[in-house]
Design an enzyme around this catalytic site. Sequence first.
Site, PDB file in Angstrom:
ATOM      1  N   ILE A  30      18.197  -1.418   1.742  1.00  0.00           N
ATOM      2  CA  ILE A  30      17.820  -0.044   2.095  1.00  0.00           C
ATOM      3  C   ILE A  30      16.323   0.108   2.288  1.00  0.00           C
ATOM      4  O   ILE A  30      15.850   1.185   2.653  1.00  0.00           O
ATOM      5  CB  ILE A  30      18.310   0.963   1.031  1.00  0.00           C
ATOM      6  CG1 ILE A  30      17.731   0.627  -0.343  1.00  0.00           C
ATOM      7  CG2 ILE A  30      19.825   1.004   0.989  1.00  0.00           C
ATOM      8  CD1 ILE A  30      18.064   1.652  -1.415  1.00  0.00           C
ATOM      9  N   LYS A  32      12.445  -2.383   2.985  1.00  0.00           N
ATOM     10  CA  LYS A  32      11.716  -3.652   2.994  1.00  0.00           C
ATOM     11  C   LYS A  32      10.255  -3.350   3.192  1.00  0.00           C
ATOM     12  O   LYS A  32       9.893  -2.649   4.134  1.00  0.00           O
ATOM     13  CB  LYS A  32      12.229  -4.570   4.101  1.00  0.00           C
ATOM     14  CG  LYS A  32      11.677  -5.985   4.052  1.00  0.00           C
ATOM     15  CD  LYS A  32      12.333  -6.835   5.128  1.00  0.00           C
ATOM     16  CE  LYS A  32      11.853  -8.282   5.068  1.00  0.00           C
ATOM     17  NZ  LYS A  32      12.297  -8.968   3.846  1.00  0.00           N
ATOM     18  N   GLY A  33       9.428  -3.841   2.299  1.00  0.00           N
ATOM     19  CA  GLY A  33       8.004  -3.582   2.391  1.00  0.00           C
ATOM     20  C   GLY A  33       7.208  -4.862   2.400  1.00  0.00           C
ATOM     21  O   GLY A  33       7.733  -5.945   2.644  1.00  0.00           O
ATOM     22  N   SER A  34       5.922  -4.727   2.106  1.00  0.00           N
ATOM     23  CA  SER A  34       5.012  -5.867   2.169  1.00  0.00           C
ATOM     24  C   SER A  34       5.382  -6.949   1.171  1.00  0.00           C
ATOM     25  O   SER A  34       5.279  -8.128   1.466  1.00  0.00           O
ATOM     26  CB  SER A  34       3.586  -5.398   1.884  1.00  0.00           C
ATOM     27  OG  SER A  34       3.255  -4.303   2.679  1.00  0.00           O
ATOM     28  N   ALA A  36       8.229  -6.581  -1.255  1.00  0.00           N
ATOM     29  CA  ALA A  36       9.523  -6.445  -1.905  1.00  0.00           C
ATOM     30  C   ALA A  36      10.592  -6.026  -0.919  1.00  0.00           C
ATOM     31  O   ALA A  36      10.313  -5.446   0.123  1.00  0.00           O
ATOM     32  CB  ALA A  36       9.428  -5.428  -3.040  1.00  0.00           C
ATOM     33  N   THR A  37      11.811  -6.336  -1.293  1.00  0.00           N
ATOM     34  CA  THR A  37      12.982  -5.844  -0.577  1.00  0.00           C
ATOM     35  C   THR A  37      13.822  -5.061  -1.571  1.00  0.00           C
ATOM     36  O   THR A  37      14.038  -5.512  -2.695  1.00  0.00           O
ATOM     37  CB  THR A  37      13.799  -7.007   0.004  1.00  0.00           C
ATOM     38  OG1 THR A  37      12.963  -7.779   0.864  1.00  0.00           O
ATOM     39  CG2 THR A  37      14.983  -6.489   0.799  1.00  0.00           C
ATOM     40  N   VAL A  38      14.283  -3.888  -1.165  1.00  0.00           N
ATOM     41  CA  VAL A  38      15.089  -3.040  -2.041  1.00  0.00           C
ATOM     42  C   VAL A  38      16.521  -3.017  -1.526  1.00  0.00           C
ATOM     43  O   VAL A  38      16.758  -2.781  -0.341  1.00  0.00           O
ATOM     44  CB  VAL A  38      14.519  -1.608  -2.116  1.00  0.00           C
ATOM     45  CG1 VAL A  38      15.395  -0.730  -3.006  1.00  0.00           C
ATOM     46  CG2 VAL A  38      13.096  -1.634  -2.653  1.00  0.00           C
ATOM     47  N   ASP A 172      -1.014   8.324  -7.198  1.00  0.00           N
ATOM     48  CA  ASP A 172      -0.467   8.230  -5.837  1.00  0.00           C
ATOM     49  C   ASP A 172       0.702   9.192  -5.653  1.00  0.00           C
ATOM     50  O   ASP A 172       1.750   8.820  -5.127  1.00  0.00           O
ATOM     51  CB  ASP A 172      -0.028   6.794  -5.542  1.00  0.00           C
ATOM     52  CG  ASP A 172       0.142   6.537  -4.043  1.00  0.00           C
ATOM     53  OD1 ASP A 172      -0.399   7.340  -3.252  1.00  0.00           O
ATOM     54  OD2 ASP A 172       0.798   5.555  -3.674  1.00  0.00           O
TER      55      ASP A 172
END
EC number: 2.7.11.1
Length: 897
Positions: A30, A32-34, A36-38, A172
């Site tokens: 659901i 995907k970032g720099s 990590a993948t969720v 943040d």
Amino acid sequence: MGDIKNKDHTTSVNHNLMASAGNYTAEKEIGKGSFATVYRGHLTSDKSQHVAIKEVSRAKLKNKKLLENLEIEIAILKKIKHPHIVGLIDCERTSTDFYLIMEYCALGDLTFLLKRRKELMENHPLLRTVFEKYPPPSENHNGLHRAFVLSYLQQLASALKFLRSKNLVHRDIKPQNLLLSTPLIGYHDSKSFHELGFVGIYNLPILKIADFGFARFLPNTSLAETLCGSPLYMAPEILNYQKYNAKADLWSVGTVVFEMCCGTPPFRASNHLELFKKIKRANDVITFPSYCNIEPELKELICSLLTFDPAQRIGFEEFFANKVVNEDLSSYELEDDLPELESKSKGIVESNMFVSEYLSKQPKSPNSNLAGHQSMADNPAELSDALKNSNILTAPAVKTDHTQAVDKKASNNKYHNSLVSDRSFEREYVVVEKKSVEVNSLADEVAQAGFNPNPIKHPTSTQNQNVLLNEQFSPNNQQYFQNQGENPRLLRATSSSSGGSDGSRRPSLVDRRLSISSLNPSNALSRALGIASTRLFGGANQQQQQQQITSSPPYSQTLLNSQLFHELTENIILRIDHLQHPETLKLDNTNIVSILESLAAKAFVVYSYAEVKFSQIVPLSTTLKGMANFENRRSMDSNAIAEEQDSDDAEEEDETLKKYKEDCLSTKTFGKGRTLSATSQLSATFNKLPRSEMILLCNEAIVLYMKALSILSKSMQVTSNWWYESQEKSCSLRVNVLVQWLREKFNECLEKADFLRLKINDLRFKHASEVAENQTLEEKGSSEEPVYLEKLLYDRALEISKMAAHMELKGENLYNCELAYATSLWMLETSLDDDDFTNAYGDYPFKTNIHLKSNDVEDKEKYHSVLDENDRIIIRKYIDSIANRLKILRQKMNHQN
């Protein structure tokens, strides 16, 4: 040990993971970032127990700071349990990955409600019903019903109150980090809702704060100075690089509440410096759109939160005690509609669908690729990946017909543009400031790690000759080298392309730097190397250098030695005949020097030309012109300027330069290791050119600085990959010096590009006020001449080589001719580069083309077509011709010696 199973064949999760409550099964990705993948997942033993599984690869956390941020997040989440904070259920570590098992929020984040409301009302059964019961105040903007605003305000306040009790500051808070969970799950009425510790309205989606990668323990009286948060929601004291305390979170709360009411952030700008100026200029007067009907009490609260001075800003106790924050919201609770809402909530849970799956298209914004869990995936700093998804600067760069058409089309939709601008700005912040932190952190780590007593040699196609880098090392430096076990005479290897010339035949750059200007005071080389070498690398007197030595840490006494930088730069440039494209070399100890030196040479020639443009915009002081031996000379460029300024000009400073000078004089640090000492000697005046010419100069300088940033960023990424894959955390002094040089140039280019952006915006504003009132914005914009990076480098390279050839024919200054030919070759090689979108070592550098979007294949093709094959053939012919002239010149010089 059990496996994390995966039902979605598009992804593979095979790592072992033991959890205290049982094994977990990963279903659909659901986010995907720099780093990590969720995944959406569930307990293997109970499919009804949904979780979010955040998988973080250790290999991606190459920077110590990134690993620390993840560890901080884990430590914080383990300590805090609150109904309005996303909970950490479990955490496991393997040799290759981290796994964070977190509370699953099926409704994404707050940006879905703000930016995708119409689509949700059409496609999402639960949210359609919720919006029908709590309709927005207007169909024409993204504001929410008062029930949403007050409920989420109270839930935010509840979470912040808990964080303050733990001396935690989030740093943040923004809509992307405010996740929404499905209501009426685990409770069935208002009483049971409040008994579980929730506040607000029980039949609305429940807000929970997520992403503690930036959070830290910070007592109320403590001050921090790390640049964290997203710019549109960032407190002004952080925007201005000042120390701040926990009250920075209150400003962010004010921006979020304002956006929930009005559908847009209270302040918007194209960069964080402009944003700070807008906030300061507002002078605590918050302007609410006319379409927003907000009661006075809520307006007053928002204004008290959005107070510029933190000392005057509302405090936590006063905020928690505010009447609006404590208002009874029971009148908004809909008892009659409870069965319908409860039924649809259970349907959402049973369907196990994430909010984005209900939409017709996967949302590329507001959450980019992460669809509600972006904050979790991007978390420990949202750092490197932003380089491939966003732009450094917004000033014009290399334009194509396609991008101009896109710009014109986009101008027809102001509302869409404002949203895109907001999201783009948030990404730009990540690019500029976080990349700066990463670059400086890596350089510090390399500098402090120590030297390898077996230095990495520089491979060349001819014989290697070890020559003295600096025959006049200070006693301090001599002792330091001896302590490190490395002979300073092994620091560089000069090479010749045509036989055995003596390595000492060429005077050092320190001896030659003033004679460089004799090539021709009006051309690029004299400015680029004369100004850059004398003003930016050197120029400190002996007493100042001694003070720097005594006040600097031991490693910096040698690594930041200006003489060393002189020699390093010159010899890298002169080694053009041994150019090897980095993409063809394996990244190991044998080739790291060649790779970094090739990139450093390209960065330096582009940076040097940018310095020429910068000196035309902000001329050197008389003292510096004397040092560089450039007095009483004029440029022969089409943008010719007089380098001398009347004494009256010194009394006139515009606001941009005043701000810039204040920063320079205070040598304010922009991230660790980033100082403004290199530019603190600028004069106090701008040139009095027509504004259109000044705008063109600024555009050209920005494009050049951006290209330099792109190359420098790539260089540091290559260094990072090599450093963290290396078994030994040590390197030769040569590599160490290269890294420190790359860091220095990166910080300086970043600072000057920021400054020029402010300047060009001021110029455009003043220029626009002078044109006829009936002239449209598009007509105004079209008057600016487009800037092509390739053309800038091509024209300058030919100009330099022609002047060098003319001097060679006269037999004058052959050493300078050699340097000129080499500089010209590096410029032409750089103009042929197509590496703005790809990187042979697996990471993306900065993009230099403002108008391109990294996911747009057509744009990429258009970018590469800036130079067609015929253009490339012509440039390669010039490269061969100039390389041949350089070879003949060196043979002549060797014969003379």
